[in-house]
Design a protein around this motif. Structure first.
Motif, PDB file in Angstrom:
ATOM      1  N   HIS A   1     -28.460 -18.190   6.426  1.00  0.00           N
ATOM      2  CA  HIS A   1     -28.606 -17.905   5.007  1.00  0.00           C
ATOM      3  C   HIS A   1     -27.782 -18.880   4.170  1.00  0.00           C
ATOM      4  O   HIS A   1     -26.702 -19.290   4.584  1.00  0.00           O
ATOM      5  CB  HIS A   1     -28.107 -16.492   4.668  1.00  0.00           C
ATOM      6  N   LEU A   2     -28.307 -19.220   3.032  1.00  0.00           N
ATOM      7  CA  LEU A   2     -27.570 -19.977   2.021  1.00  0.00           C
ATOM      8  C   LEU A   2     -27.702 -19.200   0.725  1.00  0.00           C
ATOM      9  O   LEU A   2     -28.809 -18.853   0.326  1.00  0.00           O
ATOM     10  CB  LEU A   2     -28.144 -21.382   1.847  1.00  0.00           C
ATOM     11  N   LEU A   3     -26.593 -18.940   0.075  1.00  0.00           N
ATOM     12  CA  LEU A   3     -26.616 -18.111  -1.121  1.00  0.00           C
ATOM     13  C   LEU A   3     -25.687 -18.716  -2.167  1.00  0.00           C
ATOM     14  O   LEU A   3     -24.531 -19.010  -1.886  1.00  0.00           O
ATOM     15  CB  LEU A   3     -26.152 -16.696  -0.769  1.00  0.00           C
ATOM     16  N   VAL A   4     -26.214 -18.930  -3.351  1.00  0.00           N
ATOM     17  CA  VAL A   4     -25.404 -19.377  -4.478  1.00  0.00           C
ATOM     18  C   VAL A   4     -25.155 -18.165  -5.353  1.00  0.00           C
ATOM     19  O   VAL A   4     -26.075 -17.413  -5.667  1.00  0.00           O
ATOM     20  CB  VAL A   4     -26.118 -20.480  -5.287  1.00  0.00           C
ATOM     21  N   ARG A   5     -23.906 -17.976  -5.734  1.00  0.00           N
ATOM     22  CA  ARG A   5     -23.543 -16.822  -6.554  1.00  0.00           C
ATOM     23  C   ARG A   5     -22.853 -17.295  -7.813  1.00  0.00           C
ATOM     24  O   ARG A   5     -22.668 -18.468  -8.033  1.00  0.00           O
ATOM     25  CB  ARG A   5     -22.611 -15.913  -5.755  1.00  0.00           C
ATOM     26  N   GLY A   6     -22.438 -16.387  -8.628  1.00  0.00           N
ATOM     27  CA  GLY A   6     -21.645 -16.699  -9.807  1.00  0.00           C
ATOM     28  C   GLY A   6     -22.452 -17.311 -10.934  1.00  0.00           C
ATOM     29  O   GLY A   6     -23.653 -17.092 -11.066  1.00  0.00           O
ATOM     30  N   SER A   7     -21.777 -18.116 -11.742  1.00  0.00           N
ATOM     31  CA  SER A   7     -22.398 -18.638 -12.958  1.00  0.00           C
ATOM     32  C   SER A   7     -23.532 -19.614 -12.671  1.00  0.00           C
ATOM     33  O   SER A   7     -24.491 -19.685 -13.442  1.00  0.00           O
ATOM     34  CB  SER A   7     -21.348 -19.301 -13.847  1.00  0.00           C
TER      35      SER A   7
ATOM     36  N   ARG B   1     -24.022 -29.345 -19.418  1.00  0.00           N
ATOM     37  CA  ARG B   1     -24.895 -29.102 -18.263  1.00  0.00           C
ATOM     38  C   ARG B   1     -24.105 -29.230 -16.967  1.00  0.00           C
ATOM     39  O   ARG B   1     -23.304 -30.150 -16.823  1.00  0.00           O
ATOM     40  CB  ARG B   1     -26.037 -30.110 -18.281  1.00  0.00           C
ATOM     41  N   PRO B   2     -24.287 -28.330 -16.025  1.00  0.00           N
ATOM     42  CA  PRO B   2     -23.515 -28.380 -14.789  1.00  0.00           C
ATOM     43  C   PRO B   2     -23.774 -29.672 -14.007  1.00  0.00           C
ATOM     44  O   PRO B   2     -24.909 -29.987 -13.683  1.00  0.00           O
ATOM     45  CB  PRO B   2     -23.996 -27.173 -13.991  1.00  0.00           C
ATOM     46  N   VAL B   3     -22.726 -30.395 -13.713  1.00  0.00           N
ATOM     47  CA  VAL B   3     -22.846 -31.611 -12.909  1.00  0.00           C
ATOM     48  C   VAL B   3     -22.792 -31.270 -11.417  1.00  0.00           C
ATOM     49  O   VAL B   3     -22.981 -32.137 -10.576  1.00  0.00           O
ATOM     50  CB  VAL B   3     -21.733 -32.631 -13.264  1.00  0.00           C
ATOM     51  N   GLN B   4     -22.565 -30.003 -11.115  1.00  0.00           N
ATOM     52  CA  GLN B   4     -22.455 -29.567  -9.724  1.00  0.00           C
ATOM     53  C   GLN B   4     -23.811 -29.450  -9.036  1.00  0.00           C
ATOM     54  O   GLN B   4     -23.886 -29.417  -7.812  1.00  0.00           O
ATOM     55  CB  GLN B   4     -21.763 -28.195  -9.632  1.00  0.00           C
ATOM     56  N   LEU B   5     -24.891 -29.380  -9.780  1.00  0.00           N
ATOM     57  CA  LEU B   5     -26.206 -29.114  -9.194  1.00  0.00           C
ATOM     58  C   LEU B   5     -26.655 -30.175  -8.190  1.00  0.00           C
ATOM     59  O   LEU B   5     -27.134 -29.812  -7.105  1.00  0.00           O
ATOM     60  CB  LEU B   5     -27.250 -28.904 -10.292  1.00  0.00           C
ATOM     61  N   PRO B   6     -26.526 -31.477  -8.459  1.00  0.00           N
ATOM     62  CA  PRO B   6     -26.937 -32.451  -7.447  1.00  0.00           C
ATOM     63  C   PRO B   6     -26.119 -32.330  -6.151  1.00  0.00           C
ATOM     64  O   PRO B   6     -26.670 -32.420  -5.055  1.00  0.00           O
ATOM     65  CB  PRO B   6     -26.699 -33.806  -8.118  1.00  0.00           C
ATOM     66  N   LEU B   7     -24.821 -32.091  -6.286  1.00  0.00           N
ATOM     67  CA  LEU B   7     -23.983 -31.915  -5.105  1.00  0.00           C
ATOM     68  C   LEU B   7     -24.395 -30.661  -4.340  1.00  0.00           C
ATOM     69  O   LEU B   7     -24.530 -30.683  -3.114  1.00  0.00           O
ATOM     70  CB  LEU B   7     -22.515 -31.818  -5.509  1.00  0.00           C
ATOM     71  N   LEU B   8     -24.615 -29.586  -5.055  1.00  0.00           N
ATOM     72  CA  LEU B   8     -25.038 -28.337  -4.425  1.00  0.00           C
ATOM     73  C   LEU B   8     -26.366 -28.514  -3.697  1.00  0.00           C
ATOM     74  O   LEU B   8     -26.536 -28.036  -2.572  1.00  0.00           O
ATOM     75  CB  LEU B   8     -25.152 -27.238  -5.484  1.00  0.00           C
TER      76      LEU B   8
ATOM     77  N   ALA C   1     -25.687 -19.348 -10.226  1.00  0.00           N
ATOM     78  CA  ALA C   1     -26.842 -18.517  -9.884  1.00  0.00           C
ATOM     79  C   ALA C   1     -27.406 -17.785 -11.099  1.00  0.00           C
ATOM     80  O   ALA C   1     -28.615 -17.621 -11.217  1.00  0.00           O
ATOM     81  CB  ALA C   1     -26.447 -17.512  -8.806  1.00  0.00           C
ATOM     82  N   SER C   2     -26.526 -17.392 -12.006  1.00  0.00           N
ATOM     83  CA  SER C   2     -26.997 -16.630 -13.165  1.00  0.00           C
ATOM     84  C   SER C   2     -27.461 -17.517 -14.310  1.00  0.00           C
ATOM     85  O   SER C   2     -27.983 -17.018 -15.305  1.00  0.00           O
ATOM     86  CB  SER C   2     -25.896 -15.680 -13.655  1.00  0.00           C
ATOM     87  N   GLY C   3     -27.230 -18.829 -14.181  1.00  0.00           N
ATOM     88  CA  GLY C   3     -27.675 -19.748 -15.220  1.00  0.00           C
ATOM     89  C   GLY C   3     -26.711 -19.887 -16.382  1.00  0.00           C
ATOM     90  O   GLY C   3     -27.061 -20.414 -17.423  1.00  0.00           O
ATOM     91  N   THR C   4     -25.478 -19.421 -16.207  1.00  0.00           N
ATOM     92  CA  THR C   4     -24.496 -19.524 -17.280  1.00  0.00           C
ATOM     93  C   THR C   4     -23.418 -20.558 -16.986  1.00  0.00           C
ATOM     94  O   THR C   4     -22.403 -20.612 -17.674  1.00  0.00           O
ATOM     95  CB  THR C   4     -23.836 -18.154 -17.533  1.00  0.00           C
ATOM     96  N   ALA C   5     -23.628 -21.410 -15.986  1.00  0.00           N
ATOM     97  CA  ALA C   5     -22.626 -22.400 -15.590  1.00  0.00           C
ATOM     98  C   ALA C   5     -22.535 -23.525 -16.603  1.00  0.00           C
ATOM     99  O   ALA C   5     -23.500 -23.825 -17.308  1.00  0.00           O
ATOM    100  CB  ALA C   5     -22.979 -22.976 -14.222  1.00  0.00           C
ATOM    101  N   ASP C   6     -21.363 -24.128 -16.671  1.00  0.00           N
ATOM    102  CA  ASP C   6     -21.188 -25.342 -17.451  1.00  0.00           C
ATOM    103  C   ASP C   6     -20.518 -26.385 -16.560  1.00  0.00           C
ATOM    104  O   ASP C   6     -20.337 -26.161 -15.372  1.00  0.00           O
ATOM    105  CB  ASP C   6     -20.406 -25.085 -18.746  1.00  0.00           C
ATOM    106  N   ARG C   7     -20.129 -27.506 -17.123  1.00  0.00           N
ATOM    107  CA  ARG C   7     -19.602 -28.594 -16.315  1.00  0.00           C
ATOM    108  C   ARG C   7     -18.251 -28.275 -15.689  1.00  0.00           C
ATOM    109  O   ARG C   7     -17.807 -28.970 -14.785  1.00  0.00           O
ATOM    110  CB  ARG C   7     -19.512 -29.870 -17.146  1.00  0.00           C
ATOM    111  N   LEU C   8     -17.574 -27.216 -16.122  1.00  0.00           N
ATOM    112  CA  LEU C   8     -16.284 -26.834 -15.563  1.00  0.00           C
ATOM    113  C   LEU C   8     -16.374 -25.673 -14.579  1.00  0.00           C
ATOM    114  O   LEU C   8     -15.369 -25.252 -14.030  1.00  0.00           O
ATOM    115  CB  LEU C   8     -15.313 -26.470 -16.699  1.00  0.00           C
TER     116      LEU C   8
END
Length: 109
Positions: A44-50, A22-29, A52-59
């Motif tokens: 504007h604030l925009l999150v892109r990449g993994s 699970r992405p540990v970046q979410l609380p920081l973000l 945003a698409s829901g494919t992120a992992d802890r790395l």
């Protein structure tokens, strides 16, 4: 007597893997978004990449775009750069105050 192990159901294995990665970046973000959203310069604030698409992992890295009014950009950039400059100055001051070892001899930076 040998014991036969039965593998866990695929759903359980998948859930464990998903939790472990699970992405540990979410609380920081979330915290960064809240801080930036408080600025009147931010449009504007925009999150892109993994993330945003829901494919992120802890790395996964964080692909984050901040929109700022043109007229406010210089002040906004200065405000972001100021803490980093203070950290660099403090780091230089610490290095100068502490002796270090180089080539087996004690020296000062």
């Amino acid at each position: 007597m040998p014991t036969t192990l039965t593998p866990a159901p695929a759903e359980l294995q998948l859930a464990e893997l998903a939790e472990a990665n699970r992405p540990v970046q979410l609380p920081l973000l979330t915290r960064v978004c809240e801080m930036l959203a408080a600025s009147p310069a931010v449009t504007h604030l925009l999150v892109r990449g993994s993330l945003a698409s829901g494919t992120a992992d802890r790395l996964s890295d964080v692909d984050f775009v901040v929109g700022v009014h043109d007229r406010d950009l210089p002040a906004f950039a200065s405000a972001l750069a100021a803490p980093a400059a203070r950290r660099r100055r403090r780091g230089r001051a610490r290095r100068a105050a502490w002796p270090t070892r180089r080539c087996g001899r004690r020296t000062r930076d």
